[in-house]
Write an enzyme that holds these catalytic residues in place. Structure first.
Site, mmCIF file in Angstrom:
data_model
loop_
_atom_site.group_PDB
_atom_site.id
_atom_site.type_symbol
_atom_site.label_atom_id
_atom_site.label_comp_id
_atom_site.label_asym_id
_atom_site.label_seq_id
_atom_site.Cartn_x
_atom_site.Cartn_y
_atom_site.Cartn_z
ATOM 1 N N ALA A 187 0.837 -1.201 0.000
ATOM 2 C CA ALA A 187 0.000 0.000 0.000
ATOM 3 C C ALA A 187 0.867 1.245 0.000
ATOM 4 O O ALA A 187 1.968 1.236 0.542
ATOM 5 C CB ALA A 187 -0.920 0.003 1.221
ATOM 6 N N ASP A 188 0.359 2.279 -0.618
ATOM 7 C CA ASP A 188 1.066 3.558 -0.585
ATOM 8 C C ASP A 188 0.045 4.689 -0.543
ATOM 9 O O ASP A 188 -0.926 4.684 -1.296
ATOM 10 C CB ASP A 188 1.969 3.718 -1.802
ATOM 11 C CG ASP A 188 2.955 4.848 -1.589
ATOM 12 O OD1 ASP A 188 3.988 4.619 -0.940
ATOM 13 O OD2 ASP A 188 2.658 5.976 -2.040
ATOM 14 N N THR A 189 0.259 5.631 0.367
ATOM 15 C CA THR A 189 -0.684 6.734 0.541
ATOM 16 C C THR A 189 -0.057 8.048 0.099
ATOM 17 O O THR A 189 1.046 8.388 0.536
ATOM 18 C CB THR A 189 -1.123 6.829 2.017
ATOM 19 O OG1 THR A 189 -1.740 5.594 2.400
ATOM 20 C CG2 THR A 189 -2.131 7.958 2.227
#
Lengths: 201, 201
Positions: free
Chosen positions: A73-75
């Site tokens: 995941a990457d925000t």
């Protein structure tokens, strides 16, 4: 949600993401991905978040032999189309918070799910709109004094003391913290269905 | 936010509200209000939430002599105009969760702030729209098995395992947990200004 004999792996060192996955009731192992996080200028913010999530999941998937499901995941936090990273010092932090003050911005989390034995691939991206109150110079300085902004994209933590700055959000709250729980849960259920079909054959 | 010589009092036994007020960085005392929480059929949901918050704050204010600021709050969950209380058993819990499944509902928190020496009164109400995914019978039963719904209005806790059921929200997330932090912070700042004006005279 996922089959008992499949090891769930979170490809992230973020303590927030671990906590969220634990809140979902999942049992998992953490293997942080150590890969290049450079943004691609020719891609949109959503595409960049999704690509980074994919890179992280692939990095960890390449190291694993067992029957596993890996979540990367990457925000990314963006305002007026510009991505705000993690502040390196007080000045950058103050500048980011001034940019967020009194208006809305977007928090986009890309997620990639890679299965090994059986092979599986899914990626998606969720965006939440966040509306900030107008912040005074004193509020920004006092908030930086708490040290909370330092390791946060966009220089704030909605789950922390910045909660009072957030007038409203539109979308998934947990996406702003770091993982879109509701969509992730739907995707894990979908994987479970896939796995059952595969194993009844 | 509030003056150091004013004792902040939370007129609520809810552990969620205490935690939220602590997250804001406030130091406070808890005095639960033990008053009649009957709803008035001739009032709207927002009016009922505000009235209950006022009753709670007044109940505690009447017992206090010191220079204090008392916060009363009440949260009502409603769907299609009907208020859902706390479930008394599995059946009620299942029924409420079925009512919330696959659509949006509203969470309304009324808040009342009462100051003693100097006298102060303010009340307000914040509503957040919450959109639920469609829940299966199995999901509802599994969620009830966690016991989480039992002491919760509307039979769910957004900050708990029901997080995955919430597709999106529109408004203040913390309002759904039990206190509208952003608006409360604004109101405490306003009280602080009032107190300063009063004490410079």
């Amino acid at each position: 949600v996922i089959p008992k004999n499949i090891q769930l792996i979170l490809a992230s060192a973020s303590p927030r993401r671990s906590e969220l996955l634990r809140q979902m009731g999942e049992i998992f192992k953490i293997i942080p991905a150590n890969c290049n996080e450079t943004l691609q200028l020719n891609l949109t913010i959503a595409e960049n978040a999704t690509l980074l999530a994919k890179k992280k999941a692939e990095f960890v998937a390449a190291k694993i032999d067992e029957a596993a499901l890996i979540i990367g995941a990457d925000t990314l936090v963006s305002v007026d189309g510009n991505i705000l990273g993690q502040p390196q010092n007080r000045e950058q932090s103050a500048q980011m918070l001034s940019q967020l003050s009194g208006k809305s911005h977007e928090v986009t989390t890309g997620v990639c799910i890679i299965g090994k034995e059986p092979k599986y691939f899914q990626n998606f991206c969720v965006t939440t709109k966040v509306v900030f109150n107008t912040l005074t110079r004193e509020e920004i300085e006092a908030y930086i004094d708490t040290k909370e902004p330092m390791d946060k994209a966009g220089s704030y933590a909605i789950q922390g003391k910045a909660a009072v700055f957030v007038k409203e959000i539109h979308g998934d709250y947990y996406n702003v913290v770091g993982l879109p729980l509701s969509r992730l849960y739907e995707e894990l259920k979908r994987y479970n269905e896939f796995w059952k079909t595969k194993n009844n054959k």
